[in-house]
Design an enzyme around this catalytic site. Structure first.
Site, PDB file in Angstrom:
ATOM      1  N   ASP A  22      -4.073   4.350  -7.787  1.00  0.00           N
ATOM      2  CA  ASP A  22      -4.855   3.244  -7.331  1.00  0.00           C
ATOM      3  C   ASP A  22      -4.624   1.989  -7.999  1.00  0.00           C
ATOM      4  OD1 ASP A  22      -6.381   5.206  -5.771  1.00  0.00           O
ATOM      5  OD2 ASP A  22      -7.309   5.751  -7.471  1.00  0.00           O
ATOM      6  N   LYS A  35      -0.344  -0.230  -5.720  1.00  0.00           N
ATOM      7  CA  LYS A  35       1.271  -0.236  -5.391  1.00  0.00           C
ATOM      8  C   LYS A  35       1.218  -0.584  -4.220  1.00  0.00           C
ATOM      9  CE  LYS A  35       1.180   4.245  -6.530  1.00  0.00           C
ATOM     10  NZ  LYS A  35      -0.185   4.159  -7.018  1.00  0.00           N
ATOM     11  N   GLY A  59      -3.571   6.755  -1.009  1.00  0.00           N
ATOM     12  CA  GLY A  59      -3.971   5.816  -0.025  1.00  0.00           C
ATOM     13  C   GLY A  59      -3.793   4.447  -0.456  1.00  0.00           C
ATOM     14  N   HIS A  60      -2.695   3.905   0.333  1.00  0.00           N
ATOM     15  CA  HIS A  60      -2.180   2.495  -0.259  1.00  0.00           C
ATOM     16  C   HIS A  60      -2.792   1.557   0.650  1.00  0.00           C
ATOM     17  CE1 HIS A  60       1.646   4.438  -2.110  1.00  0.00           C
ATOM     18  NE2 HIS A  60       0.261   4.708  -2.689  1.00  0.00           N
ATOM     19  N   GLN A 100       0.315   7.779  -6.326  1.00  0.00           N
ATOM     20  CA  GLN A 100      -0.110   8.441  -7.458  1.00  0.00           C
ATOM     21  C   GLN A 100       0.182   7.588  -8.769  1.00  0.00           C
ATOM     22  OE1 GLN A 100       0.703  11.463  -5.542  1.00  0.00           O
ATOM     23  NE2 GLN A 100      -1.044  10.815  -4.272  1.00  0.00           N
TER      24      GLN A 100
END
Ligand code: IMP
Length: 412
Positions: free
Chosen positions: A19, A22, A46-47, A206
């Site tokens: 988080d 990225k 989750g990007h 991650q």
């Protein structure tokens, strides 16, 4: 790793517990890239990317899809839930984002998440606080050498032989047919691109402290999120990686369980959580918030060979009167200056802080470093000193335009 000026490839690695932002940084760098290749994890990630008036959360597909004419590679290091992958492709298409076999390739050697992996994760993932997406059980099968690789999955003779009697077979057979056209030897493709001097981003999911080997085990994910994972998760030599960019937040967050020495339990923590909208992109869970931990930063720089740092969400700290940076841990009367993954120490140590005056200026429209308030510059300079790496990018908002390039030599 030798420092490279204007590298032709950049590994983008999370320096904390995921988080870090990225997705946004990769999307920013992708403007000048040819290939974006993801090397680890699955739809636990989750990007979030905000571009062209849209806010898109990607879980499996590399962040390069938000730009035109980029090749997006899903590497062998991933575990793929085919149902989720196909839903993501459909969702992106509905949002006007082009996906076809020209801009998306999937490794034949990635592993497949099947329904029993998800079921098992729901049963056993509680203590860690996993995302319950079947990630751990799928990697467990991989290590136990009973996993299902993508090339087997898309070959109906092989898939049927192993799973033909299972309830999910008919449904998953259709998924296999749908993903088949995207499947290829991605290691060959990436090595070819690198050898042709194309600009490649290695996309991490991650972060360093969730790495199965170098993270705060057992409160980790089941893959290598660190630079080493680039080589194993894509099939390239370490000698090919020219530059590593670490991404970290201007403060810290963590979802899921596990030690977090600089966690803020006061109202300031809630304020940062609210302003920073710190709720998980994948599960919606509130993220725990903490002060900047320079021991974590220095550790991530060492483990990953980080050449420069992209620091995100600096704007969120505006109006926080006093900022703190952790410079050491105190444990049983001893001062610890280097991070440790020993969770017993992490759970029982007290952070030693340096304090900094905050700033009140809105940073969200600042376009260059010189325009940042002095107190923000002081805060950033101290971070650079403590973690031992220069800051190349400062993000002051979710949009592409809200990105300050502080050092150009680390960009494409
Ligand atoms: P798993 O990856 O679902 O097995 O979850 C293991 C741990 O990693 C849990 O604490 C999750 O919350 C955390 N985690 C996994 N993926 C992400 C991510 O992309 N961002 C933040 N935390 C993550």
């Amino acid at each position: 790793m030798a420092k490279q000026i204007s590298p032709s490839n950049i590994a983008v690695i999370g320096m904390e517990w995921g988080d870090e932002g990225k997705g946004k940084i990769i999307d920013f760098l992708a403007e000048k890239a040819d290939v974006v290749a993801r090397f680890n994890g699955g739809n636990n990630a989750g990007h979030t990317i905000e571009a062209d008036g849209k806010k898109i959360v990607l879980h499996l597909i590399p962040s390069g899809v938000m730009r035109k004419n980029k090749l997006n590679v899903v590497g062998n290091g991933l575990v793929i839930d085919p149902k989720v992958l196909l839903q993501e492709i459909e969702f992106l298409k509905k949002n006007g984002i082009k996906i076809n076999t020209e801009n998306l390739v999937i490794s034949e050697n990635a592993h497949v998440i099947l329904p029993h992996h998800i079921e098992e994760d729901r049963k056993i993932g509680g203590t860690i606080g996993t995302t319950a997406r079947g990630i751990g059980p799928a990697y467990t099968d991989k290590a136990a050498r009973i996993g299902l690789k993508v090339y087997e999955f898309i070959d109906d003779v092989m898939f049927k032989k192993r799973f033909g009697d299972e309830e999910f077979y008919q449904e998953y057979k259709k998924y296999a047919e749908s993903i088949k056209p995207y499947v290829n030897d991605t290691s060959l493709i990436i090595n070819y691109a690198i050898n042709k001097n194309q600009k490649v981003i290695f996309e991490g999911a991650q972060g360093t402290l969730l790495d199965i080997d170098h993270g705060t085990y057992p409160f980790v994910t089941s893959s290598n999120c660190t630079t080493g994972g680039v080589c194993t998760g894509l099939g390239i030599s370490p000698k090919k990686i020219q530059s590593v960019m670490g991404v970290c937040k201007a403060y810290k967050t963590r979802v899921g369980n596990g030690p977090f020495p600089t966690e803020i339990t006061t109202a300031t923590g809630q304020k940062i959580q609210k302003i920073g909208k710190e709720f998980g992109a994948t599960t919606g869970r509130p993220r725990r918030v903490g002060w900047f931990d320079s021991l974590v930063g220095k550790y991530a720089v060492m483990i990953n060979g980080i050449d420069s740092i992209a620091i995100t969400k600096l704007d969120v700290l505006t109006t926080v009167e006093k900022l703190k940076i952790c410079v050491a841990y105190k444990h049983k009367g001893n001062i610890i200056k280097n991070f440790t993954t020993n969770i017993k120490i992490l759970q029982n140590c007290q952070p030693v802080y340096e304090e900094f005056d905050g700033w009140w200026d809105d940073l969200t429209k600042v376009k260059n470093y010189d325009r940042l308030p002095n107190n923000a510059k002081k805060y950033l300079r101290r971070i650079e000193e403590l973690v031992n790496a220069p800051i190349s990018i400062i993000s002051v908002g979710p949009k592409r335009e809200q990105t300050i390039v502080a050092r150009n030599e680390f960009m494409f």
